[in-house]
Scaffold this active site. Structure first.
Site, mmCIF file in Angstrom:
data_model
loop_
_atom_site.group_PDB
_atom_site.id
_atom_site.type_symbol
_atom_site.label_atom_id
_atom_site.label_comp_id
_atom_site.label_asym_id
_atom_site.label_seq_id
_atom_site.Cartn_x
_atom_site.Cartn_y
_atom_site.Cartn_z
ATOM 1 C CB CYS C 161 -0.961 -0.019 1.174
ATOM 2 S SG CYS C 161 -1.930 -1.542 1.169
ATOM 3 C CG HIS C 294 -1.755 4.804 5.210
ATOM 4 N ND1 HIS C 294 -1.802 4.694 3.853
ATOM 5 C CD2 HIS C 294 -1.858 3.536 5.695
ATOM 6 C CE1 HIS C 294 -1.925 3.407 3.510
ATOM 7 N NE2 HIS C 294 -1.970 2.687 4.602
ATOM 8 C CG HIS C 329 -6.268 1.296 1.464
ATOM 9 N ND1 HIS C 329 -5.373 1.952 0.648
ATOM 10 C CD2 HIS C 329 -5.510 0.565 2.331
ATOM 11 C CE1 HIS C 329 -4.143 1.634 1.009
ATOM 12 N NE2 HIS C 329 -4.200 0.789 2.016
#
Lengths: 97, 353, 399
Positions: C161, C294, C329
């Site tokens: 990620c 994040h 996400h």
């Protein structure tokens, strides 16, 4: 819960615990550990077997697949997966298969 | 002023076993379409608690990485940079099979977690407690070279003084079958070595090769890495210009190259690029290595290990020699060239030190 | 603006909140998220999860890109081509051969969207074989390079990620070292059954809209997206008379070295990545005016990141928000779309809201920004963390 004094219940519990140990060794790929190495009251996490959070997720799937018990919150695992004793007791009470 | 960069440690796990002094003496050309790795025992390096979740590729990577660090006497490098073409193929395939076969039920996380492309670099960092820069490049046959390029820039800058750079590729069963279907891997009933090959496709094998690169020259230093360049597309007719530009940038001419290390894979459709490269250089020794370690996206990392070893030894064993030219001068500048199916071309230049 | 960092001269984006810059900006300002039930992936988890899905079918994407019949572009590749093309188009003029141009892309899922569809069928149906070679992570980068006509340095990063942040970082390094004059950097990831089920086994998918930094957050919503930035050297900026949109001033990557998937309690890796970014930028923490966190809305990430932010900024916490409640996400693309959001924030002098936030986390002394609001922004920080303890921070500065 069934009568703790019931002899059949005791035998069933002992069998369940043996079965559980075998399955844990298999799904967690604990190559160097035998069923006899795990005591019923040994802590599974931290000291003891040394399992971690990923193992806890594996055990949640094991509960579902083998015993039909669905745990939706990983936090529930904390108390249930303390030892073979606590796991077996929870399974005996909640299993649907 | 650019700093010099040295290869101070090498490690590998290959179809010919692990990196060792008599590696080339004991090696034999591969003849099968898919070749197994000769694996070492991992017990001393990886605890059973860690190993139980690791696929072959992760273990191979950890082993090769530790060899490379040990040779260079480095405990914790400043950065870890890896390259892999297909990543943790075994676990990806395992998780995907579970998803498909069990119709999205009773899935467990371990294979998914380990399927991430950066798993090997991450597991090495975790094992070493290395909190530094941690990158993984995944671009077919320049995966490893991209990692080296990144490392060179950081070492040139002085951002890092020693970097662990490596490559791993494992082969899982179904993926290998699919690669046979599209002719990347030779059919299973073809048994040709790279040199004998008259057919398309290559003999594949898994491998892991790691290096400790450092700013500092030591008694262990194999050689210096001068430069490298990557390009996605180079036609055979553009190859002379591609090579020439790279050499010129480094102040060299064709005749300054004492040996060529070529990525010959025995694929009759694509080895022409290497023949073309050989023709550019007049009477220069040409070497090959994929006959020993097989083809995978990152097997060119082993080519670099081999070049480093020979430059350090100032000797070339017969098993690595591709053409019949014999070496009649010191092995100073060695040029490595690799591509895969006519794409992802790389040139790497090393020099004796 | 020499010394300000590497010039960002173009941006392109596609996500569940818009297929253009303008649509994305409008959605962010009006607080309109792109989270819905999944339509384009055939999964049994359909009714249990919410996703940031781009509402174009593969056929529609192929039409938008004018791909010929019989192409073998995966969804990941098509999203990537779409956003990268938009980034290049935003430059106005761009001759790919005039300067040393490269592409550093990133993806986590690669061509898995087709592999999971045809995994077994490949063995029986040769007509599907052109998709076999699209499985690896490098395939989408090659497709994007071909689509844009780039012949040069093309490579791919896959660090879960944090991937796109790392692609941006590598691109900046290549410019600084003079190895490239221009580089297109970013990431692309399509939703797939593989990743949906993977995250589901980790029990970190929320069955509601995700709530970053909320005490009662239940996990993340997955999404799909692609975004690319064009970075150009000072020389190109001068010669082509570009007006940079913003500068990439700093970057840092560090490893948590704590656990394969979980972040450490004190956010050590995140802390180190931010420190490195400050060093590269030559800035102190107090110079940061906004943080695009994040903030995945998993219990573990937001706690670890929150603690790392408090360690860095202590009592002087800048405005911060996670935009993942808008887009989900988007894995390898996350850092690229959030880089675009940071650049827009700098251009418009506006901070975007953290949707769905209600209650401050009991472990933290700070709360995210919940409304879009004007703010004086000189420098903004963007965090991205991935599996394997991979932590990256980028600092963008106003042009």
């Amino acid at each position: 819960m069934q009568q703790p004094n019931n002899i059949i219940y005791k035998i069933e519990m002992a069998e369940l615990k043996e079965e559980l140990k075998g399955k844990i060794i298999e799904v967690l790929n604990l190559e160097d550990i035998a069923v006899a190495d795990i005591a019923d009251s040994d802590p599974l996490f931290g000291e003891g077997l040394g399992l971690d959070s990923i193992d806890a997720l594996e055990l949640i799937v094991l509960m579902d697949k083998e015993y039909g018990i669905k745990l939706s919150d990983p936090k529930q695992g904390k108390s249930i997966f303390q030892s073979i004793d606590t796991m077996a007791a929870y399974i005996a009470e909640n299993r649907t298969k | 002023m650019k700093r010099s960069i040295y290869i101070n440690g090498i490690g590998a796990v290959t179809a010919q076993g692990v990196w060792r002094a008599d590696f080339f003496v004991e090696s034999h050309p591969l003849q099968h379409a898919v070749n197994a790795v000769q694996q070492p025992s991992y017990k001393e390096l990886i605890s059973p608690a860690m190993a139980r979740r690791m696929s072959r590729g992760i273990k191979m990577g950890i082993y090769a990485a530790q060899q490379a660090l040990d040779e260079a006497h480095i405990t914790i490098p400043d950065a870890i940079i890896t390259g892999t073409g297909l990543g943790c193929s075994e676990d990806s395939e395992k998780f995907l099979r579970n998803v498909l076969d069990n119709e999205e039920q009773f899935l467990t996380p371990t294979a998914f977690i380990q399927s991430t492309h950066n798993t090997v670099a991450a597991q090495i960092a975790l094992r070493l407690g290395c909190k530094g820069y941690n990158f993984t490049y995944v671009n077919r046959s320049v995966s490893f070279e991209s990692a080296v390029l990144d490392a060179l820039m950081q070492l040139h800058d002085g951002e890092a003084s020693s970097i662990l750079v490596g490559a791993v590729d494992e082969i899982s069963d179904h993926t290998a079958r699919l690669l046979q279907l599209i002719g990347y891997i030779k059919p299973s009933d073809v048994h040709e070595t790279v040199k004998e090959s008259k057919s398309p496709g290559a003999n594949y094998a898994e491998s892991a090769t790691f290096f400790t690169l450092s700013q500092e020259k030591t008694a262990q230093s194999y050689c210096e890495i001068l430069d490298l360049c990557l390009q996605n597309k180079v036609s055979q007719s553009e190859l002379p210009t591609f090579v020439d530009k790279f050499l010129k940038k480094n102040g060299l001419q064709l005749q300054d190259i004492d040996a060529l290390v070529l990525g010959y894979s025995g694929d009759s459709d694509f080895d022409g690029w290497y023949e073309q490269a050989e023709q550019l250089f007049d009477a220069t020794v040409s070497l090959y290595y994929k006959h020993l370690v097989g083809q995978c996206d990152t097997s060119s990392a082993f080519g670099l290990a081999m070049a480093a070893q020979f430059v350090s030894d100032q000797a070339i064993p017969e098993t690595a020699q591709y053409n019949t030219t014999t070496l009649d001068r010191p092995l100073k500048n060695v040029l490595l060239y690799n591509q895969f199916r006519g794409e992802d071309h790389s040139l790497v230049l090393v020099r004796s030190c | 603006m020499a010394g300000a960092g590497v010039a960002i001269t173009g941006i392109g984006i596609i996500s569940s909140i818009g297929k253009t810059m303008e649509e994305s900006q409008q959605a962010l300002l009006s607080g309109t998220h792109g989270i819905s039930r999944i339509e384009h992936v055939d999964t049994k988890l359909r009714d249990n999860i919410w996703v940031g899905e781009i509402k174009y079918s593969n056929a529609e994407l192929a039409d938008l890109l004018k791909l010929p019949a019989g192409h073998n572009y995966t969804r990941t590749a098509m999203l990537g081509c779409y956003a990268a093309q938009a980034a290049v188009a935003s430059l106005g003029s761009c001759d790919m051969d005039a300067y040393k141009t490269g592409l550093i892309s990133s993806t986590s899922v690669g061509g898995m969207d087709y592999t999971e569809r045809y995994f077994y069928k490949y063995l029986e149906d040769p007509a599907l074989h052109p998709y076999i070679s699209t499985h690896d992570a490098g395939d989408s980068s090659h497709k994007i390079a071909d689509y844009l006509g780039i012949q040069g340095l093309v490579t791919t990063i896959s660090t879960a990620c944090s991937s796109a942040a790392n692609a941006i970082m590598m691109g900046a390094r290549l410019i600084k070292h003079g190895r490239l004059d221009r580089v297109i950097v970013g990431g692309t990831d399509a939703l797939s059954k593989f990743t949906i089920n993977g995250f589901n086994t980790l029990m970190i998918l929320s069955d509601e809209l995700c709530q970053p930094f909320d005490q009662d957050r239940k996990g993340l919503n997955l999404g799909e997206a692609a975004a690319y930035l064009v970075l150009e050297s000072e020389e190109v900026v001068r010669k082509e008379n570009r007006k940079p949109l913003a500068y990439l001033a700093g970057y840092g990557n560090a490893n948590d070295a704590f656990h394969q998937t979980a972040s450490s309690d004190n956010g050590e890796g995140a802390f180190l990545a931010m420190e490195k970014a400050f060093t590269v930028a030559g800035l102190s923490a107090s110079a940061i005016d906004y943080i695009n966190a994040h903030g995945t809305a998993t219990p573990n990430n937001d706690l670890s990141e929150g603690r790392a932010l408090q360690r860095i900024f202590s009592d002087d916490m800048p405005l911060f928000s996670s935009t993942k409640a808008f887009t989900g996400h988007t894995l390898a693309a996350a850092a690229a779309i959030e880089a675009v959001f940071c650049i827009v924030a700098l251009q418009q002098q506006i901070v975007f809201p953290n949707l769905n936030f209600k209650t401050q986390m009991e472990e933290l002394d700070c709360s995210p920004q919940t409304e879009a609001r004007p703010a004086q922004l000189e420098h903004v920080l963007s965090n991205s963390f991935g599996f394997g303890g991979n932590c990256s921070s980028l600092i963008f500065s106003k042009a």
